[in-house]
Design a protein around this motif. Sequence first.
Motif, PDB file in Angstrom:
ATOM      1  N   MET A 128       0.829  -1.209   0.000  1.00  0.00           N
ATOM      2  CA  MET A 128       0.000   0.000   0.000  1.00  0.00           C
ATOM      3  C   MET A 128       0.866   1.263   0.000  1.00  0.00           C
ATOM      4  N   VAL A 129       1.885   1.273   0.861  1.00  0.00           N
ATOM      5  CA  VAL A 129       2.767   2.447   0.940  1.00  0.00           C
ATOM      6  C   VAL A 129       3.482   2.675  -0.397  1.00  0.00           C
ATOM      7  N   LEU A 132       1.095   3.997  -2.920  1.00  0.00           N
ATOM      8  CA  LEU A 132       0.746   5.391  -2.641  1.00  0.00           C
ATOM      9  C   LEU A 132       1.858   6.341  -3.047  1.00  0.00           C
ATOM     10  N   SER A 294      -2.227  -0.530  -7.989  1.00  0.00           N
ATOM     11  CA  SER A 294      -2.159   0.730  -8.738  1.00  0.00           C
ATOM     12  C   SER A 294      -3.209   0.769  -9.845  1.00  0.00           C
ATOM     13  N   SER A 297      -6.865   0.725  -8.367  1.00  0.00           N
ATOM     14  CA  SER A 297      -7.177   1.979  -7.670  1.00  0.00           C
ATOM     15  C   SER A 297      -7.291   3.136  -8.651  1.00  0.00           C
ATOM     16  N   TYR A 309      -7.763   8.027  -6.134  1.00  0.00           N
ATOM     17  CA  TYR A 309      -6.779   6.967  -6.266  1.00  0.00           C
ATOM     18  C   TYR A 309      -6.245   6.504  -4.912  1.00  0.00           C
ATOM     19  N   ARG A 310      -5.788   7.433  -4.111  1.00  0.00           N
ATOM     20  CA  ARG A 310      -5.175   7.061  -2.840  1.00  0.00           C
ATOM     21  C   ARG A 310      -6.173   6.419  -1.881  1.00  0.00           C
ATOM     22  N   VAL A 313      -6.492   2.876  -2.973  1.00  0.00           N
ATOM     23  CA  VAL A 313      -5.292   2.089  -2.639  1.00  0.00           C
ATOM     24  C   VAL A 313      -5.428   1.544  -1.221  1.00  0.00           C
ATOM     25  N   VAL A 314      -5.846   2.397  -0.297  1.00  0.00           N
ATOM     26  CA  VAL A 314      -6.020   1.974   1.101  1.00  0.00           C
ATOM     27  C   VAL A 314      -7.139   0.939   1.212  1.00  0.00           C
TER      28      VAL A 314
END
Length: 423
Positions: A128-129, A132, A294, A297, A309-310, A313-314
């Motif tokens: 995830m990180v 992001l 990616s 999301s 998007y972010r 992702v989470v």
Amino acid sequence: MDTLSVGFMTFAFFLGAGNMIFPPMAGFLAGDNYLPAMIGFLCTAVGLPLLGLIAVAKAGGSIPVITQKLPSWVGLAIACAIFIIIGPAFAAPRAGLVAYEMGAVPFLDGANATTQALYSVIFFGLAMVLALFPGKLVDSVGKILTPALIVLFAILAIAAFLFPQDPIVAAQGAYGTEPFTKGFLEGYGTMDALASLVFGMLIVDLLRKKGVTESGQQARYLSIAAIIAAAGLCFVYVPLFYLGATSSELGMGADTGGVILTTFVQQVFGSFGVVMLGAVVTLACITTVIGLLSACSEYFGELVPQVGYRGFVVINAVFCAVVANVGLSQLIAISIPVLMMVYPIAMALIAFCFARSYMKNERVGLILMVAVSTLFGLIDGVSAAGVNTSQLNFLPLYDVGMAWLLPTIIATFIALFIKADNS
């Protein structure tokens, strides 16, 4: 732009969980029929992703672009289904499970639900990180990680052929009577034909960001990348199939190919080999998960900009971590009926990309192809789920789970002759 780097990056995106766990198990079960089984497997696990990437190159876009001539709700449903399957529902969680079983379990005194849950949180948290804040991750995948993976698999391939552990014995189950067809269907499990439609979109977007904006150039880069990725997948699959076929005793009791592969490496290379295999498998799987997170999301972020998007992702990473605790063999079993339903639709979309230039009425032709593949894919999926559909056994290839194939081919042929709408 470095074409080879794009090709390596594409290969790395595909080189995930299914690529390493399905061939050893299929080879183990196929036994002395491993050659026809392997050829069938390569058709769906290499040939279809290759066609999928080239289809995206020809379409000049993504799944929404390919489905834009369908009724909007149909195109949306197909795109969402494919993104969910190769993202948070099946493919991404499976990659995390393979990384756990091959990269962590061999080093744990007692693997249990708690260690699996903890690993899932760490693995998908890291993915995830990185999704992001990707930075130069994609370039490093193409130029650093993939060559390292190729070196490792070259060593593994040589070892598989030089140090076969057991004699090749008789095939088991369906591999004894229909090895090609069984291998063909096993290739579905990699999910790479579905992923090709998504990764193609991701690569086209990357090319745009790198300054390659002309559609012809994008198609050229993507086609070359597809060929490099296909060659790389063959390079991985062939020795892993042989490794499984020559593990008739080593693989006894194994419920996944990952167990067979880890045991082989332990036997041949010792504990150092297991450490190296675990590290590389983990890197390969996390690379795939980052690509899937990616792509999914990005699609859902455009669909629901309020979340963005972010935000997705989470959401996707958390969902993956939860699903990953189902267990690898259970997740594979659950995914089979779903794949049997959705794969025919993806095949119809790929076929449409190649046939559309010859159609006089693209809209009606695509609707026909998708409707037919959906109907017969549903039949195959329901049958794979254990529902009694024996009353339909008169359908060609029904008994091998491919009732969709002939009707979809006929629908594609008919679509070529549907007259243009001049209204």
